[in-house]
Design a protein around this motif. Structure first.
Motif, PDB file in Angstrom:
ATOM      1  N   ALA A  70       1.997  10.964  10.989  1.00  0.00           N
ATOM      2  CA  ALA A  70       2.038   9.503  10.951  1.00  0.00           C
ATOM      3  C   ALA A  70       1.821   8.921  12.344  1.00  0.00           C
ATOM      4  O   ALA A  70       1.146   7.893  12.503  1.00  0.00           O
ATOM      5  N   ILE A  71       2.382   9.592  13.362  1.00  0.00           N
ATOM      6  CA  ILE A  71       2.219   9.127  14.744  1.00  0.00           C
ATOM      7  C   ILE A  71       0.763   9.262  15.179  1.00  0.00           C
ATOM      8  O   ILE A  71       0.188   8.341  15.770  1.00  0.00           O
ATOM      9  N   VAL A  72       0.154  10.412  14.883  1.00  0.00           N
ATOM     10  CA  VAL A  72      -1.236  10.659  15.276  1.00  0.00           C
ATOM     11  C   VAL A  72      -2.161   9.619  14.641  1.00  0.00           C
ATOM     12  O   VAL A  72      -2.984   8.986  15.328  1.00  0.00           O
ATOM     13  N   VAL A  90     -10.472   1.557  11.491  1.00  0.00           N
ATOM     14  CA  VAL A  90      -9.189   0.847  11.535  1.00  0.00           C
ATOM     15  C   VAL A  90      -8.464   0.953  10.195  1.00  0.00           C
ATOM     16  O   VAL A  90      -7.278   1.301  10.130  1.00  0.00           O
ATOM     17  N   GLN A  91      -9.197   0.672   9.128  1.00  0.00           N
ATOM     18  CA  GLN A  91      -8.571   0.661   7.806  1.00  0.00           C
ATOM     19  C   GLN A  91      -8.087   2.048   7.392  1.00  0.00           C
ATOM     20  O   GLN A  91      -6.976   2.205   6.878  1.00  0.00           O
ATOM     21  N   TYR A  92      -8.931   3.054   7.626  1.00  0.00           N
ATOM     22  CA  TYR A  92      -8.566   4.401   7.164  1.00  0.00           C
ATOM     23  C   TYR A  92      -7.380   4.960   7.954  1.00  0.00           C
ATOM     24  O   TYR A  92      -6.427   5.497   7.368  1.00  0.00           O
ATOM     25  N   THR A  93      -7.442   4.865   9.285  1.00  0.00           N
ATOM     26  CA  THR A  93      -6.360   5.431  10.095  1.00  0.00           C
ATOM     27  C   THR A  93      -5.042   4.707   9.840  1.00  0.00           C
ATOM     28  O   THR A  93      -3.969   5.331   9.795  1.00  0.00           O
ATOM     29  N   SER A 130      -1.741   6.525   8.245  1.00  0.00           N
ATOM     30  CA  SER A 130      -0.458   6.492   8.932  1.00  0.00           C
ATOM     31  C   SER A 130       0.648   6.009   7.996  1.00  0.00           C
ATOM     32  O   SER A 130       1.769   6.531   8.009  1.00  0.00           O
ATOM     33  N   ILE A 131       0.327   5.025   7.148  1.00  0.00           N
ATOM     34  CA  ILE A 131       1.304   4.540   6.169  1.00  0.00           C
ATOM     35  C   ILE A 131       1.655   5.646   5.184  1.00  0.00           C
ATOM     36  O   ILE A 131       2.831   5.879   4.873  1.00  0.00           O
ATOM     37  N   GLN A 132       0.626   6.346   4.689  1.00  0.00           N
ATOM     38  CA  GLN A 132       0.872   7.413   3.703  1.00  0.00           C
ATOM     39  C   GLN A 132       1.724   8.538   4.294  1.00  0.00           C
ATOM     40  O   GLN A 132       2.628   9.058   3.631  1.00  0.00           O
ATOM     41  N   GLN A 133       1.470   8.903   5.538  1.00  0.00           N
ATOM     42  CA  GLN A 133       2.203   9.993   6.168  1.00  0.00           C
ATOM     43  C   GLN A 133       3.599   9.563   6.641  1.00  0.00           C
ATOM     44  O   GLN A 133       4.499  10.397   6.757  1.00  0.00           O
ATOM     45  N   GLY A 134       3.773   8.276   6.926  1.00  0.00           N
ATOM     46  CA  GLY A 134       5.060   7.788   7.405  1.00  0.00           C
ATOM     47  C   GLY A 134       5.516   6.598   6.597  1.00  0.00           C
ATOM     48  O   GLY A 134       5.914   6.717   5.449  1.00  0.00           O
ATOM     49  N   ASN A 135       5.411   5.404   7.189  1.00  0.00           N
ATOM     50  CA  ASN A 135       5.716   4.177   6.459  1.00  0.00           C
ATOM     51  C   ASN A 135       4.985   3.003   7.091  1.00  0.00           C
ATOM     52  O   ASN A 135       4.436   3.103   8.189  1.00  0.00           O
ATOM     53  N   SER A 136       4.990   1.886   6.378  1.00  0.00           N
ATOM     54  CA  SER A 136       4.233   0.708   6.800  1.00  0.00           C
ATOM     55  C   SER A 136       4.725   0.143   8.124  1.00  0.00           C
ATOM     56  O   SER A 136       3.932  -0.311   8.960  1.00  0.00           O
ATOM     57  N   ALA A 137       6.052   0.155   8.337  1.00  0.00           N
ATOM     58  CA  ALA A 137       6.620  -0.420   9.553  1.00  0.00           C
ATOM     59  C   ALA A 137       6.114   0.301  10.796  1.00  0.00           C
ATOM     60  O   ALA A 137       5.610  -0.316  11.735  1.00  0.00           O
ATOM     61  N   VAL A 138       6.235   1.624  10.807  1.00  0.00           N
ATOM     62  CA  VAL A 138       5.811   2.419  11.964  1.00  0.00           C
ATOM     63  C   VAL A 138       4.299   2.318  12.160  1.00  0.00           C
ATOM     64  O   VAL A 138       3.815   2.157  13.283  1.00  0.00           O
ATOM     65  N   ALA A 139       3.536   2.387  11.074  1.00  0.00           N
ATOM     66  CA  ALA A 139       2.075   2.319  11.171  1.00  0.00           C
ATOM     67  C   ALA A 139       1.621   0.997  11.790  1.00  0.00           C
ATOM     68  O   ALA A 139       0.746   0.969  12.661  1.00  0.00           O
ATOM     69  N   THR A 140       2.222  -0.097  11.337  1.00  0.00           N
ATOM     70  CA  THR A 140       1.838  -1.413  11.845  1.00  0.00           C
ATOM     71  C   THR A 140       2.196  -1.573  13.318  1.00  0.00           C
ATOM     72  O   THR A 140       1.407  -2.091  14.119  1.00  0.00           O
ATOM     73  N   LEU A 141       3.382  -1.107  13.697  1.00  0.00           N
ATOM     74  CA  LEU A 141       3.809  -1.227  15.089  1.00  0.00           C
ATOM     75  C   LEU A 141       2.959  -0.365  16.012  1.00  0.00           C
ATOM     76  O   LEU A 141       2.604  -0.774  17.123  1.00  0.00           O
ATOM     77  N   LEU A 142       2.607   0.847  15.571  1.00  0.00           N
ATOM     78  CA  LEU A 142       1.753   1.712  16.390  1.00  0.00           C
ATOM     79  C   LEU A 142       0.359   1.119  16.542  1.00  0.00           C
ATOM     80  O   LEU A 142      -0.278   1.254  17.595  1.00  0.00           O
ATOM     81  N   GLN A 143      -0.125   0.451  15.507  1.00  0.00           N
ATOM     82  CA  GLN A 143      -1.447  -0.173  15.597  1.00  0.00           C
ATOM     83  C   GLN A 143      -1.472  -1.238  16.693  1.00  0.00           C
ATOM     84  O   GLN A 143      -2.503  -1.477  17.312  1.00  0.00           O
ATOM     85  N   TYR A 144      -0.314  -1.835  16.955  1.00  0.00           N
ATOM     86  CA  TYR A 144      -0.249  -2.878  17.977  1.00  0.00           C
ATOM     87  C   TYR A 144      -0.182  -2.316  19.390  1.00  0.00           C
ATOM     88  O   TYR A 144       0.079  -3.051  20.342  1.00  0.00           O
ATOM     89  N   LEU A 145      -0.473  -1.023  19.545  1.00  0.00           N
ATOM     90  CA  LEU A 145      -0.707  -0.452  20.875  1.00  0.00           C
ATOM     91  C   LEU A 145      -2.111  -0.800  21.371  1.00  0.00           C
ATOM     92  O   LEU A 145      -2.438  -0.548  22.531  1.00  0.00           O
ATOM     93  N   ALA A 146      -2.916  -1.367  20.503  1.00  0.00           N
ATOM     94  CA  ALA A 146      -4.306  -1.697  20.853  1.00  0.00           C
ATOM     95  C   ALA A 146      -4.428  -2.528  22.134  1.00  0.00           C
ATOM     96  O   ALA A 146      -5.277  -2.224  22.981  1.00  0.00           O
ATOM     97  N   SER A 162       0.840  -1.209   0.000  1.00  0.00           N
ATOM     98  CA  SER A 162       0.000   0.000   0.000  1.00  0.00           C
ATOM     99  C   SER A 162       0.872   1.255   0.000  1.00  0.00           C
ATOM    100  O   SER A 162       0.571   2.234  -0.689  1.00  0.00           O
ATOM    101  N   GLN A 163       1.953   1.224   0.776  1.00  0.00           N
ATOM    102  CA  GLN A 163       2.883   2.357   0.802  1.00  0.00           C
ATOM    103  C   GLN A 163       3.461   2.606  -0.586  1.00  0.00           C
ATOM    104  O   GLN A 163       3.629   3.757  -1.015  1.00  0.00           O
ATOM    105  N   LYS A 164       3.762   1.537  -1.307  1.00  0.00           N
ATOM    106  CA  LYS A 164       4.266   1.654  -2.682  1.00  0.00           C
ATOM    107  C   LYS A 164       3.241   2.359  -3.574  1.00  0.00           C
ATOM    108  O   LYS A 164       3.594   3.224  -4.389  1.00  0.00           O
ATOM    109  N   LEU A 165       1.965   2.017  -3.416  1.00  0.00           N
ATOM    110  CA  LEU A 165       0.901   2.661  -4.203  1.00  0.00           C
ATOM    111  C   LEU A 165       0.794   4.147  -3.882  1.00  0.00           C
ATOM    112  O   LEU A 165       0.570   4.972  -4.771  1.00  0.00           O
TER     113      LEU A 165
END
Length: 305
Positions: free
Chosen positions: A164-166, A92-95, A99-115, A29-32
């Protein structure tokens, strides 16, 4: 009880494949976003609609097809499904994608795991759970991991954009709601029905903002369409389907433990394939967050006996 080893091996293969597809799907998705300028709204709309229809199709041909319409027959259940689709699935999907678009997939995925941390705090505040020593360790791993991930160990600057953090933190909050709110629905209906309809509801709602047919056909090349197909089919539909199917031969605890392959896959593909910078302390932060996920899964497994 005799352990069916072939089924167990199939379950392990399914959950590992599903988790890896989820993680890689975020990176694709980040590539797109970066190479083709695809908008978050369009990708989320398209992804939800197609994947949701595919999941309901699987339910129709492989499971109890009567549930597809039965879920709408009671006002309370229908209202719960709509709320889950909008405030759970769509949020979930939009945020996550934002986050991926504003930053990258790695950070977005790891932050999501704060759930899981957010769920712990919610249950404690609602007095539905008591704070335990293991909860303190989980929260500590999450906070230290996030600090290192987002600052690379420096108090003076952030390693990723604030936006991206927000969006990433909001993605974690949305996932926490998604996890808690889904329970009553999943007790009554198959997971494919609940999630399939939730995806369709979210996709239809977002269509009013960005209809899926409104895209410049020249934006995507043949390669771009392959990336899109991967995100929809493998990163969404197959990932969820395999995860659900793995529960037929594995315990939920084992499935959630192996689900930690998702952030690992996201980090590795982001760094290796997209050449995103990821420095020493960020790797340590990622290890803390992945360690938190593994600890939660193994602790739950121990507690459940």
């Amino acid at each position: 009880m005799i352990n069916n080893q072939p089924n167990r091996k199939t379950g392990l293969l399914l959950v590992m494949t599903g988790a890896i597809c989820w993680g890689v799907g975020g990176t694709v998705s980040q590539k797109l976003f970066q190479q083709y300028g695809v908008s978050v709204s369009w990708l989320v709309t398209t992804r939800l609609l197609i994947a949701g229809i595919l999941l309901l199709t699987v339910q129709y041909f492989a499971k109890d097809r009567s549930q597809i319409l039965r879920v709408w027959r009671h006002k309370k259940t229908a209202a719960q499904l709509v709320i889950f689709g909008l405030l759970g699935m769509l949020a979930v999907q939009y945020t996550y994608m934002a986050s991926i678009q504003q930053g990258n997939s790695a950070v977005a995925t790891l932050l999501q795991y704060l759930a899981p941390v957010m769920i712990i705090f919610y249950l404690i505040l609602r007095k539905q759970a008591m704070l335990k020593r293991q909860d303190v360790l989980i929260v500590s791993l999450a906070l230290v991991g996030c600090f290192l991930l987002l600052t690379n160990g420096s108090f003076s600057h952030l390693s990723v954009p604030v936006a991206a953090i927000v969006w990433g933190v909001l993605s974690g909050a949305a996932l926490a709601f998604y996890t808690l709110y889904a329970v009553p629905l999943l007790e009554k209906f198959d997971s494919l029905v609940v999630v399939g309809w939730a995806m369709v509801i979210g996709g239809v709602a977002l269509s009013f903002i960005h209809p899926p047919w409104k895209i410049d056909i020249n934006v995507l090349t043949a390669e771009g369409y392959l990336y899109l197909a991967f995100v929809v089919v493998f990163g969404t539909m197959i990932a969820f389907w395999f995860y659900i199917e793995s529960l037929q031969s594995l315990s939920p605890k084992e499935t959630s433990l192996l689900g930690s392959l998702e952030p690992l896959a996201a980090v590795l593909t982001t760094v290796v394939w997209l050449k995103e910078p990821f420095e020493g302390f960020q790797w340590l932060g990622a290890a803390c967050i992945i360690g938190m996920i593994v600890f939660i899964a193994t602790t739950n497994s121990t507690d459940s006996g």
